[in-house]
Design a protein around this motif. Structure first.
Motif, PDB file in Angstrom:
ATOM      1  N   PRO A 123      -7.369  13.349 -12.418  1.00 50.31           N
ATOM      2  CA  PRO A 123      -8.135  12.120 -12.604  1.00 50.31           C
ATOM      3  C   PRO A 123      -8.143  11.269 -11.333  1.00 50.31           C
ATOM      4  O   PRO A 123      -7.244  11.359 -10.513  1.00 50.31           O
ATOM      5  CB  PRO A 123      -7.419  11.410 -13.750  1.00 50.31           C
ATOM      6  N   GLN A 124      -9.173  10.446 -11.216  1.00 46.10           N
ATOM      7  CA  GLN A 124      -9.348   9.657  -9.997  1.00 46.10           C
ATOM      8  C   GLN A 124      -8.187   8.708  -9.747  1.00 46.10           C
ATOM      9  O   GLN A 124      -7.848   8.432  -8.596  1.00 46.10           O
ATOM     10  CB  GLN A 124     -10.671   8.901 -10.040  1.00 46.10           C
ATOM     11  N   GLU A 125      -7.561   8.207 -10.796  1.00 46.01           N
ATOM     12  CA  GLU A 125      -6.438   7.277 -10.603  1.00 46.01           C
ATOM     13  C   GLU A 125      -5.281   7.956  -9.873  1.00 46.01           C
ATOM     14  O   GLU A 125      -4.662   7.356  -8.995  1.00 46.01           O
ATOM     15  CB  GLU A 125      -5.950   6.721 -11.943  1.00 46.01           C
ATOM     16  N   ILE A 126      -4.993   9.209 -10.199  1.00 46.73           N
ATOM     17  CA  ILE A 126      -3.894   9.890  -9.497  1.00 46.73           C
ATOM     18  C   ILE A 126      -4.292  10.209  -8.063  1.00 46.73           C
ATOM     19  O   ILE A 126      -3.449  10.202  -7.167  1.00 46.73           O
ATOM     20  CB  ILE A 126      -3.385  11.137 -10.260  1.00 46.73           C
ATOM     21  N   ALA A 127      -5.587  10.443  -7.823  1.00 48.25           N
ATOM     22  CA  ALA A 127      -6.050  10.645  -6.454  1.00 48.25           C
ATOM     23  C   ALA A 127      -5.757   9.397  -5.619  1.00 48.25           C
ATOM     24  O   ALA A 127      -5.277   9.499  -4.488  1.00 48.25           O
ATOM     25  CB  ALA A 127      -7.540  10.984  -6.434  1.00 48.25           C
ATOM     26  N   SER A 128      -6.004   8.227  -6.183  1.00 47.67           N
ATOM     27  CA  SER A 128      -5.720   6.966  -5.481  1.00 47.67           C
ATOM     28  C   SER A 128      -4.225   6.783  -5.261  1.00 47.67           C
ATOM     29  O   SER A 128      -3.795   6.358  -4.192  1.00 47.67           O
ATOM     30  CB  SER A 128      -6.258   5.779  -6.285  1.00 47.67           C
ATOM     31  N   VAL A 129      -3.413   7.122  -6.267  1.00 45.99           N
ATOM     32  CA  VAL A 129      -1.954   7.007  -6.146  1.00 45.99           C
ATOM     33  C   VAL A 129      -1.458   7.909  -5.011  1.00 45.99           C
ATOM     34  O   VAL A 129      -0.632   7.496  -4.193  1.00 45.99           O
ATOM     35  CB  VAL A 129      -1.268   7.366  -7.485  1.00 45.99           C
ATOM     36  N   LEU A 130      -1.974   9.131  -4.942  1.00 42.23           N
ATOM     37  CA  LEU A 130      -1.551  10.052  -3.877  1.00 42.23           C
ATOM     38  C   LEU A 130      -1.969   9.555  -2.500  1.00 42.23           C
ATOM     39  O   LEU A 130      -1.180   9.622  -1.552  1.00 42.23           O
ATOM     40  CB  LEU A 130      -2.111  11.446  -4.119  1.00 42.23           C
ATOM     41  N   ARG A 131      -3.198   9.077  -2.381  1.00 38.67           N
ATOM     42  CA  ARG A 131      -3.657   8.550  -1.089  1.00 38.67           C
ATOM     43  C   ARG A 131      -2.761   7.407  -0.619  1.00 38.67           C
ATOM     44  O   ARG A 131      -2.375   7.340   0.549  1.00 38.67           O
ATOM     45  CB  ARG A 131      -5.106   8.085  -1.199  1.00 38.67           C
ATOM     46  N   GLU A 132      -2.441   6.489  -1.535  1.00 39.18           N
ATOM     47  CA  GLU A 132      -1.581   5.354  -1.172  1.00 39.18           C
ATOM     48  C   GLU A 132      -0.179   5.829  -0.789  1.00 39.18           C
ATOM     49  O   GLU A 132       0.416   5.307   0.163  1.00 39.18           O
ATOM     50  CB  GLU A 132      -1.509   4.370  -2.345  1.00 39.18           C
ATOM     51  N   ALA A 133       0.351   6.825  -1.498  1.00 40.19           N
ATOM     52  CA  ALA A 133       1.684   7.345  -1.176  1.00 40.19           C
ATOM     53  C   ALA A 133       1.685   8.025   0.189  1.00 40.19           C
ATOM     54  O   ALA A 133       2.650   7.898   0.951  1.00 40.19           O
ATOM     55  CB  ALA A 133       2.143   8.316  -2.258  1.00 40.19           C
ATOM     56  N   VAL A 134       0.593   8.729   0.521  1.00 36.36           N
ATOM     57  CA  VAL A 134       0.483   9.357   1.843  1.00 36.36           C
ATOM     58  C   VAL A 134       0.444   8.270   2.919  1.00 36.36           C
ATOM     59  O   VAL A 134       1.132   8.368   3.938  1.00 36.36           O
ATOM     60  CB  VAL A 134      -0.765  10.273   1.925  1.00 36.36           C
ATOM     61  N   GLU A 135      -0.352   7.228   2.694  1.00 34.36           N
ATOM     62  CA  GLU A 135      -0.437   6.128   3.671  1.00 34.36           C
ATOM     63  C   GLU A 135       0.926   5.497   3.930  1.00 34.36           C
ATOM     64  O   GLU A 135       1.233   5.124   5.053  1.00 34.36           O
ATOM     65  CB  GLU A 135      -1.417   5.053   3.173  1.00 34.36           C
ATOM     66  N   ARG A 136       1.736   5.384   2.901  1.00 34.54           N
ATOM     67  CA  ARG A 136       3.056   4.756   3.043  1.00 34.54           C
ATOM     68  C   ARG A 136       4.128   5.749   3.489  1.00 34.54           C
ATOM     69  O   ARG A 136       5.278   5.362   3.723  1.00 34.54           O
ATOM     70  CB  ARG A 136       3.470   4.119   1.717  1.00 34.54           C
ATOM     71  N   GLY A 137       3.793   7.043   3.583  1.00 28.26           N
ATOM     72  CA  GLY A 137       4.747   8.052   4.004  1.00 28.26           C
ATOM     73  C   GLY A 137       5.775   8.410   2.934  1.00 28.26           C
ATOM     74  O   GLY A 137       6.817   8.981   3.237  1.00 28.26           O
ATOM     75  N   GLU A 138       5.489   8.092   1.691  1.00 27.30           N
ATOM     76  CA  GLU A 138       6.458   8.294   0.618  1.00 27.30           C
ATOM     77  C   GLU A 138       6.603   9.750   0.170  1.00 27.30           C
ATOM     78  O   GLU A 138       7.658  10.137  -0.299  1.00 27.30           O
ATOM     79  CB  GLU A 138       6.084   7.445  -0.595  1.00 27.30           C
TER      80      GLU A 138
END
Length: 143
Positions: A123-138
């Motif tokens: 789902p698109q919401e998890i796509a956004s969660v992953l993008r944000e986690a990548v940006e933060r290096g998590e």
């Protein structure tokens, strides 16, 4: 309420394993490995390990709960997990042999904003969660 578990699988190559779905009449899309919790599963984590074995013949090491989505009558828990080896050819999940389900292709996707933006991850919401986690290096902390 149906309860599903999914594994954001981090590989030693700084990629994640996603399943590309190709179904007649629908644009291709990608999903995260996982499925529903069965009554025989001792816990959500056991269900997740079973799903990873069934879908990609791999053994996941669960790191942490990454995100939970709840909508209508469904809850999906997305776990961050690591995996070192897998064999898509040795998968055993029942969905793979059902007629009319379309194709399932396993793909390694680099954990970059550009790679995630290039696919239709649902789902698109998890796509956004992953993008944000990548940006933060998590995500790399899990490896």
């Amino acid at each position: 309420m149906q309860h599903r578990v999914r594994a954001v699988l981090l590989t030693p190559n700084n990629t994640t394993l996603l399943i590309k779905r190709i179904r007649p009449g629908i644009d291709p899309y990608w999903v995260i490995v996982g499925g529903k919790i069965e009554p025989t599963d001792a816990s959500p984590e056991d269900a997740l390990r079973r799903e990873v074995r069934e879908e990609i013949a791999g053994e996941a090491q669960i790191v942490s709960l990454l995100h939970t989505l709840e909508a209508d009558e469904e809850r999906q828990d997305f776990y961050l997990a690591t995996i070192d080896s897998w064999s898509f050819e040795d998968r055993t999940g029942p969905e793979f042999s059902q007629e009319g389900r379309g194709e399932y292709l396993l793909e390694e996707i680099p954990l970059t904003i550009e790679a995630l933006d290039a696919i239709n991850l649902l789902p698109q919401e998890i796509a956004s969660v992953l993008r944000e986690a990548v940006e933060r290096g998590e995500l790399f902390a899990g490896r």
